[in-house]
Structures are given as C-alpha cells and as structure tokens.
Design a protein around this motif. Structure first.
Motif, PDB file in Angstrom:
ATOM      1  N   ALA A   1      19.171 -16.782 -95.251  1.00  0.00           N
ATOM      2  CA  ALA A   1      18.604 -15.924 -94.207  1.00  0.00           C
ATOM      3  C   ALA A   1      18.302 -14.485 -94.620  1.00  0.00           C
ATOM      4  O   ALA A   1      17.988 -13.643 -93.775  1.00  0.00           O
ATOM      5  N   VAL A   2      18.384 -14.180 -95.919  1.00  0.00           N
ATOM      6  CA  VAL A   2      18.010 -12.827 -96.349  1.00  0.00           C
ATOM      7  C   VAL A   2      16.485 -12.651 -96.377  1.00  0.00           C
ATOM      8  O   VAL A   2      15.978 -11.528 -96.424  1.00  0.00           O
ATOM      9  N   GLY A   3      15.771 -13.786 -96.354  1.00  0.00           N
ATOM     10  CA  GLY A   3      14.308 -13.719 -96.312  1.00  0.00           C
ATOM     11  C   GLY A   3      13.604 -14.222 -97.564  1.00  0.00           C
ATOM     12  O   GLY A   3      12.454 -13.863 -97.816  1.00  0.00           O
ATOM     13  N   LYS A   4      14.251 -15.093 -98.312  1.00  0.00           N
ATOM     14  CA  LYS A   4      13.655 -15.599 -99.550  1.00  0.00           C
ATOM     15  C   LYS A   4      12.369 -16.385 -99.274  1.00  0.00           C
ATOM     16  O   LYS A   4      11.334 -16.126 -99.882  1.00  0.00           O
ATOM     17  N   SER A   5      12.459 -17.331 -98.346  1.00  0.00           N
ATOM     18  CA  SER A   5      11.275 -18.141 -98.018  1.00  0.00           C
ATOM     19  C   SER A   5      10.169 -17.263 -97.445  1.00  0.00           C
ATOM     20  O   SER A   5       8.990 -17.463 -97.748  1.00  0.00           O
ATOM     21  N   SER A   6      10.564 -16.294 -96.640  1.00  0.00           N
ATOM     22  CA  SER A   6       9.572 -15.396 -96.031  1.00  0.00           C
ATOM     23  C   SER A   6       8.864 -14.561 -97.084  1.00  0.00           C
ATOM     24  O   SER A   6       7.644 -14.351 -97.017  1.00  0.00           O
ATOM     25  N   LEU A   7       9.618 -14.057 -98.055  1.00  0.00           N
ATOM     26  CA  LEU A   7       9.015 -13.281 -99.146  1.00  0.00           C
ATOM     27  C   LEU A   7       7.996 -14.127 -99.895  1.00  0.00           C
ATOM     28  O   LEU A   7       6.886 -13.673-100.187  1.00  0.00           O
TER      29      LEU A   7
ATOM     30  N   PRO B   1      15.493 -20.176 -89.681  1.00  0.00           N
ATOM     31  CA  PRO B   1      16.118 -19.819 -90.943  1.00  0.00           C
ATOM     32  C   PRO B   1      15.829 -20.866 -92.019  1.00  0.00           C
ATOM     33  O   PRO B   1      16.026 -22.058 -91.786  1.00  0.00           O
ATOM     34  N   THR B   2      15.333 -20.403 -93.107  1.00  0.00           N
ATOM     35  CA  THR B   2      14.974 -21.207 -94.262  1.00  0.00           C
ATOM     36  C   THR B   2      14.063 -22.385 -93.960  1.00  0.00           C
ATOM     37  O   THR B   2      14.422 -23.415 -93.416  1.00  0.00           O
ATOM     38  N   ILE B   3      12.826 -22.163 -94.331  1.00  0.00           N
ATOM     39  CA  ILE B   3      11.783 -23.133 -94.063  1.00  0.00           C
ATOM     40  C   ILE B   3      11.821 -24.217 -95.144  1.00  0.00           C
ATOM     41  O   ILE B   3      11.386 -25.336 -94.928  1.00  0.00           O
TER      42      ILE B   3
ATOM     43  N   LEU C   1       0.117 -12.164 -91.807  1.00  0.00           N
ATOM     44  CA  LEU C   1       1.411 -11.546 -91.532  1.00  0.00           C
ATOM     45  C   LEU C   1       2.439 -12.618 -91.212  1.00  0.00           C
ATOM     46  O   LEU C   1       2.110 -13.699 -90.728  1.00  0.00           O
ATOM     47  N   LEU C   2       3.690 -12.270 -91.477  1.00  0.00           N
ATOM     48  CA  LEU C   2       4.771 -13.234 -91.284  1.00  0.00           C
ATOM     49  C   LEU C   2       5.015 -13.520 -89.801  1.00  0.00           C
ATOM     50  O   LEU C   2       5.153 -12.619 -88.996  1.00  0.00           O
ATOM     51  N   GLN C   3       5.052 -14.793 -89.480  1.00  0.00           N
ATOM     52  CA  GLN C   3       5.454 -15.207 -88.136  1.00  0.00           C
ATOM     53  C   GLN C   3       6.969 -15.393 -88.160  1.00  0.00           C
ATOM     54  O   GLN C   3       7.534 -15.618 -89.211  1.00  0.00           O
TER      55      GLN C   3
HETATM   56  P1  GDP Z   1      16.017 -17.519 -96.467  1.00  0.00           P
HETATM   57  O1  GDP Z   1      17.061 -18.410 -95.877  1.00  0.00           O
HETATM   58  O2  GDP Z   1      16.617 -16.517 -97.413  1.00  0.00           O
HETATM   59  O3  GDP Z   1      14.862 -18.231 -97.065  1.00  0.00           O
HETATM   60  O4  GDP Z   1      15.453 -16.600 -95.254  1.00  0.00           O
HETATM   61  P2  GDP Z   1      14.157 -16.837 -94.327  1.00  0.00           P
HETATM   62  O5  GDP Z   1      12.912 -16.509 -95.080  1.00  0.00           O
HETATM   63  O6  GDP Z   1      14.235 -18.180 -93.711  1.00  0.00           O
HETATM   64  O7  GDP Z   1      14.343 -15.671 -93.227  1.00  0.00           O
HETATM   65  C1  GDP Z   1      15.449 -15.643 -92.345  1.00  0.00           C
HETATM   66  C2  GDP Z   1      15.060 -14.892 -91.075  1.00  0.00           C
HETATM   67  O8  GDP Z   1      14.798 -13.519 -91.361  1.00  0.00           O
HETATM   68  C3  GDP Z   1      13.809 -15.451 -90.406  1.00  0.00           C
HETATM   69  O9  GDP Z   1      13.988 -15.410 -89.010  1.00  0.00           O
HETATM   70  C4  GDP Z   1      12.704 -14.471 -90.820  1.00  0.00           C
HETATM   71  O10 GDP Z   1      11.668 -14.399 -89.885  1.00  0.00           O
HETATM   72  C5  GDP Z   1      13.478 -13.165 -90.908  1.00  0.00           C
HETATM   73  N1  GDP Z   1      12.913 -12.233 -91.902  1.00  0.00           N
HETATM   74  C6  GDP Z   1      12.615 -12.497 -93.201  1.00  0.00           C
HETATM   75  N2  GDP Z   1      12.143 -11.401 -93.810  1.00  0.00           N
HETATM   76  C7  GDP Z   1      12.147 -10.397 -92.907  1.00  0.00           C
HETATM   77  C8  GDP Z   1      11.786  -9.007 -92.947  1.00  0.00           C
HETATM   78  O11 GDP Z   1      11.362  -8.442 -93.963  1.00  0.00           O
HETATM   79  N3  GDP Z   1      11.959  -8.295 -91.782  1.00  0.00           N
HETATM   80  C9  GDP Z   1      12.414  -8.865 -90.648  1.00  0.00           C
HETATM   81  N4  GDP Z   1      12.536  -8.069 -89.570  1.00  0.00           N
HETATM   82  N5  GDP Z   1      12.770 -10.154 -90.570  1.00  0.00           N
HETATM   83  C10 GDP Z   1      12.638 -10.925 -91.680  1.00  0.00           C
END
Ligand code: GDP
Length: 177
Positions: A20-26, A41-43, A35-37
C-alpha cells in the motif's frame, strides 16, 4: 514486434516496499498518460514494459511489481535475479513503511540481489498529502546516503517526479561499466 532495433538497451527494474505504499500506482502512472484513479490496495500488475529515450538512448524498461506478494513475505531470489535497478518505495505519511525499508527490505535486497552493480533508488511516495507527512525529506536523504541509493520524493497521484524516478535510475544504470 520488430526485434531488437526497437531499443538500444534493456533493463530489469524492481519495485520493493511495504504493501500500500503505492508501488502499483507508481508503475501505472509511469506507464499510462492518464491521472491515477483510486485503486484497491495492490492491483497486482506483475510487470510492465515501457520504451523511452534517456540520454539519447532508446531504452526498454521492464518494471516488476510484487503483485502483493510482499504481504506474505514470499519474495525470493528469482524475483531479484538479473535486476539492474531497484526502486525502494515508502509512503511519506506512514512512518513504519520507512523504517521497514532499513529493517527489512534493504537486508533482503543485500541478500538476494546477486548483481553487485545493481543501482538502488529510495523513493518517498504520496507527497501530495503534505498535511499527513510523517517522514521528513532530510530523513529520506539520510537513509538513501546510508544505503548508497539515489533519492526522490514523488506522487503517483499528481505524477510529480514519477517519470524522473525511472529516468534518473536508468541514467545511473547506463553509467555502470
Ligand atoms: P502497493 O500495494 O504498494 O502496490 O500500493 P498501491 O499502488 O496499490 O496503492 C495503495 C493505495 O494508495 C491506493 O489506494 C492508491 O490509490 C493510493 N496511492 C498510491 N500512490 C499515491 C499517491 O501518490 N498519493 C495518494 N494520495 N495516494 C496514493
């Protein structure tokens, strides 16, 4: 596919860090132009390929995501094999994701990453939520220095510095002899 003429060099890059730190989102932000929708958590994207030009060279980046396996602590040496670059991600609003990088993830990287010349980059994500910041920029810089990593803060949501992360890492990898 047109074969190797599509690019000059190919790099394998890993995304590492707590859930949930945002790896998949990055990764998705980097790959796509929208833009990110908000996502669940973790797609679980496994890996994505992006062609881009850095320093006059056409690069093929294969970026691997843990697809949520980090929650079960099942990342193994095979995930790390052959990686030229590793992006260690924490959430600037969640302090434990930062301390886990030095306590858990950096150790695992040292253990499994067989490539001595692997370039590492520490990335503090979610800087768009400045009001909830729990890790200062200075602390990030300090940890990066300690582990010999490049450092950037970014936001997968606003796209701030996202492309930079991958480009700076790629530039550094190209300097490796
Ligand atoms: P992963 O488990 O590390 O892959 O994390 P995800 O990409 O699934 O992101 C976890 C949550 O954090 C999701 O609800 C995303 O929408 C949110 N998120 C990811 N990146 C950002 C960011 O830069 N800013 C904000 N506000 N939310 C983010």
């Amino acid at each position: 596919q047109g074969g190797s003429s599509n690019y000059d060099v190919s790099f394998k890059i890993l995304l590492i860090g707590d859930s949930a730190v945002g790896k998949s989102s990055l990764l998705l932000t980097f790959i796509s132009n929208s833009l990110l929708q908000d996502t669940s958590p973790t797609i679980g994207v496994d890996f994505k390929i992006k062609l881009l030009t850095v320093g006059g060279k056409k690069l093929k980046l294969t970026v691997w995501d843990t697809a949520g396996q980090e929650r079960f602590r099942t990342l193994t040496s095979s995930y790390y094999r052959g990686a030229q670059g590793i992006i260690l991600v924490y959430d600037v609003t969640k302090r434990e994701t930062f301390t886990n990088l030095s306590d858990v993830w950096a150790k695992e990287v040292d253990l499994f990453s067989t490539n001595q010349n692997c370039v590492k980059m520490l990335v503090g994500n979610k800087v768009d939520i400045e009001s909830e910041r729990a890790v200062s920029r200075e602390e990030g810089i300090s940890l990066a220095n300690e582990h010999g990593c490049l450092f950037l803060e970014c936001s997968a949501k606003t796209r701030e510095n996202v492309e930079q992360c991958f480009k700076e890492l790629a530039l550094k990898i190209m300097e490796v002899p």
